[in-house]
Design a protein around this motif. Structure first.
Motif, PDB file in Angstrom:
ATOM      1  N   ALA A 108       0.598  -1.062  -0.005  1.00  0.00           N
ATOM      2  CA  ALA A 108       0.013   0.048   0.133  1.00  0.00           C
ATOM      3  C   ALA A 108       0.757   1.123  -0.052  1.00  0.00           C
ATOM      4  O   ALA A 108       0.655   2.234  -0.630  1.00  0.00           O
ATOM      5  CB  ALA A 108      -0.792   0.015   1.187  1.00  0.00           C
ATOM      6  N   ALA A 109       1.885   1.332   0.741  1.00  0.00           N
ATOM      7  CA  ALA A 109       2.908   2.323   0.727  1.00  0.00           C
ATOM      8  C   ALA A 109       3.417   2.643  -0.696  1.00  0.00           C
ATOM      9  O   ALA A 109       3.677   3.831  -1.177  1.00  0.00           O
ATOM     10  CB  ALA A 109       4.079   2.126   1.643  1.00  0.00           C
ATOM     11  N   MET A 110       3.778   1.589  -1.226  1.00  0.00           N
ATOM     12  CA  MET A 110       4.293   1.660  -2.630  1.00  0.00           C
ATOM     13  C   MET A 110       3.183   2.191  -3.696  1.00  0.00           C
ATOM     14  O   MET A 110       3.566   3.077  -4.440  1.00  0.00           O
ATOM     15  CB  MET A 110       4.784   0.385  -3.208  1.00  0.00           C
ATOM     16  N   ALA A 111       2.103   1.613  -3.514  1.00  0.00           N
ATOM     17  CA  ALA A 111       0.892   2.137  -4.482  1.00  0.00           C
ATOM     18  C   ALA A 111       0.623   3.736  -3.950  1.00  0.00           C
ATOM     19  O   ALA A 111       0.439   4.563  -5.019  1.00  0.00           O
ATOM     20  CB  ALA A 111      -0.276   1.587  -3.912  1.00  0.00           C
ATOM     21  N   VAL A 112       0.894   4.028  -2.705  1.00  0.00           N
ATOM     22  CA  VAL A 112       0.566   5.597  -2.583  1.00  0.00           C
ATOM     23  C   VAL A 112       1.777   6.417  -3.165  1.00  0.00           C
ATOM     24  O   VAL A 112       1.601   7.433  -3.742  1.00  0.00           O
ATOM     25  CB  VAL A 112       0.586   5.834  -0.942  1.00  0.00           C
ATOM     26  N   ALA A 113       3.110   5.901  -2.816  1.00  0.00           N
ATOM     27  CA  ALA A 113       4.239   6.578  -3.744  1.00  0.00           C
ATOM     28  C   ALA A 113       3.860   6.677  -5.092  1.00  0.00           C
ATOM     29  O   ALA A 113       4.283   7.680  -5.743  1.00  0.00           O
ATOM     30  CB  ALA A 113       5.472   5.784  -3.019  1.00  0.00           C
ATOM     31  N   GLN A 114       3.294   5.414  -5.707  1.00  0.00           N
ATOM     32  CA  GLN A 114       3.275   5.766  -7.214  1.00  0.00           C
ATOM     33  C   GLN A 114       2.184   6.788  -7.586  1.00  0.00           C
ATOM     34  O   GLN A 114       2.301   7.313  -8.587  1.00  0.00           O
ATOM     35  CB  GLN A 114       2.876   4.339  -7.705  1.00  0.00           C
ATOM     36  N   GLU A 115       1.186   6.758  -6.873  1.00  0.00           N
ATOM     37  CA  GLU A 115       0.232   7.823  -6.848  1.00  0.00           C
ATOM     38  C   GLU A 115       0.787   9.235  -6.533  1.00  0.00           C
ATOM     39  O   GLU A 115       0.012  10.341  -7.199  1.00  0.00           O
ATOM     40  CB  GLU A 115      -0.897   7.521  -6.195  1.00  0.00           C
ATOM     41  N   HIS A 116       1.716   9.431  -5.829  1.00  0.00           N
ATOM     42  CA  HIS A 116       2.299  10.857  -5.350  1.00  0.00           C
ATOM     43  C   HIS A 116       3.734  10.776  -5.586  1.00  0.00           C
ATOM     44  O   HIS A 116       4.311  10.753  -4.602  1.00  0.00           O
ATOM     45  CB  HIS A 116       1.730  11.063  -3.877  1.00  0.00           C
ATOM     46  N   ASP A 118       5.721  13.112  -6.624  1.00  0.00           N
ATOM     47  CA  ASP A 118       6.231  14.241  -5.899  1.00  0.00           C
ATOM     48  C   ASP A 118       6.725  13.868  -4.655  1.00  0.00           C
ATOM     49  O   ASP A 118       7.728  14.777  -4.094  1.00  0.00           O
ATOM     50  CB  ASP A 118       5.150  15.465  -5.951  1.00  0.00           C
ATOM     51  N   LEU A 119       6.274  13.266  -3.884  1.00  0.00           N
ATOM     52  CA  LEU A 119       6.371  12.957  -2.397  1.00  0.00           C
ATOM     53  C   LEU A 119       7.912  12.176  -2.393  1.00  0.00           C
ATOM     54  O   LEU A 119       8.580  12.328  -1.579  1.00  0.00           O
ATOM     55  CB  LEU A 119       5.304  12.273  -1.642  1.00  0.00           C
ATOM     56  N   VAL A 120       7.908  11.222  -3.413  1.00  0.00           N
ATOM     57  CA  VAL A 120       9.316  10.427  -3.486  1.00  0.00           C
ATOM     58  C   VAL A 120      10.274  11.292  -4.048  1.00  0.00           C
ATOM     59  O   VAL A 120      11.287  11.289  -3.389  1.00  0.00           O
ATOM     60  CB  VAL A 120       8.811   9.301  -4.597  1.00  0.00           C
ATOM     61  N   SER A 121       9.709  12.178  -4.958  1.00  0.00           N
ATOM     62  CA  SER A 121      10.829  13.171  -5.406  1.00  0.00           C
ATOM     63  C   SER A 121      11.522  13.831  -4.332  1.00  0.00           C
ATOM     64  O   SER A 121      12.712  14.134  -4.292  1.00  0.00           O
ATOM     65  CB  SER A 121      10.241  14.018  -6.535  1.00  0.00           C
ATOM     66  N   GLY A 128      19.886  13.334  -1.272  1.00  0.00           N
ATOM     67  CA  GLY A 128      20.987  13.741  -2.093  1.00  0.00           C
ATOM     68  C   GLY A 128      20.918  13.681  -3.609  1.00  0.00           C
ATOM     69  O   GLY A 128      21.859  13.994  -4.110  1.00  0.00           O
ATOM     70  N   TYR A 129      19.710  13.186  -4.254  1.00  0.00           N
ATOM     71  CA  TYR A 129      19.653  12.950  -5.444  1.00  0.00           C
ATOM     72  C   TYR A 129      19.417  14.552  -6.052  1.00  0.00           C
ATOM     73  O   TYR A 129      18.782  15.316  -5.614  1.00  0.00           O
ATOM     74  CB  TYR A 129      18.540  12.280  -6.080  1.00  0.00           C
ATOM     75  N   GLY A 130      20.203  14.979  -7.298  1.00  0.00           N
ATOM     76  CA  GLY A 130      19.986  15.957  -7.808  1.00  0.00           C
ATOM     77  C   GLY A 130      21.033  17.023  -7.200  1.00  0.00           C
ATOM     78  O   GLY A 130      21.076  18.495  -7.423  1.00  0.00           O
ATOM     79  N   TRP A 131      21.941  16.625  -6.395  1.00  0.00           N
ATOM     80  CA  TRP A 131      22.628  17.384  -5.773  1.00  0.00           C
ATOM     81  C   TRP A 131      24.009  17.720  -6.441  1.00  0.00           C
ATOM     82  O   TRP A 131      24.564  16.732  -6.947  1.00  0.00           O
ATOM     83  CB  TRP A 131      23.077  16.585  -4.257  1.00  0.00           C
ATOM     84  N   ASP A 132      24.464  18.919  -6.786  1.00  0.00           N
ATOM     85  CA  ASP A 132      25.510  19.096  -7.281  1.00  0.00           C
ATOM     86  C   ASP A 132      26.930  19.679  -6.663  1.00  0.00           C
ATOM     87  O   ASP A 132      26.744  20.439  -5.565  1.00  0.00           O
ATOM     88  CB  ASP A 132      25.306  20.411  -8.514  1.00  0.00           C
TER      89      ASP A 132
END
Length: 132
Positions: A108-116, A118-121, A128-132
């Motif tokens: 269910a947590a994975m399903a919610v993450a797939q629906e949102h 932006d929260l995962v991002s 640290g992703y996108g960190w330069d």
């Protein structure tokens, strides 16, 4: 206990029992009776009723077990994330007033993450992703 020459060579090997048990837990059960039916034979009225009843039930009530219809996907989690799943399971059990499978909560947590996404991002950005 150390094994010696007096041990029964035909005794069951506990490792074999463990591996047999674990393989039966993880391998899907294949219903061979379906494969023997002719594809042209229509389902019986009982089969149609059973199938329609199963389709109208919510997911957890229409399955035969928590692993039914799922594939196993081992993942690596940090300790605090794993503990967080246990805390989330406890919260969901309090919410619903019944036992809730950890597998259901995790999926269910994975399903919610797939629906949102932006929260995962946002979380990946914090990690640290996108960190330069």
């Amino acid at each position: 206990m150390k094994q010696g020459s007096t041990d029964d060579p035909f005794a069951d090997d506990p490792e074999d029992e463990d591996s047999d048990q674990s393989s039966s837990d993880t391998e899907p059960v294949v219903n061979t009776s379906d494969s023997l039916d002719s594809p042209d034979s229509p389902p019986s009225p009982d089969e149609l009723t059973s199938t329609s009843q199963r389709q109208s039930l919510p997911y957890i009530h229409s399955r035969d077990g928590v692993k039914d219809g799922r594939i196993q996907r081992p993942i690596f989690l940090r300790e605090h994330i794993e503990e967080g799943i246990d805390d989330l399971v406890d919260q969901m059990e309090d919410e619903f007033g019944e036992d809730v499978y950890k597998t259901d909560v995790t999926e269910a947590a994975m399903a919610v993450a797939q629906e949102h996404p932006d929260l995962v991002s946002q979380t990946l950005d914090e990690w640290g992703y996108g960190w330069d």
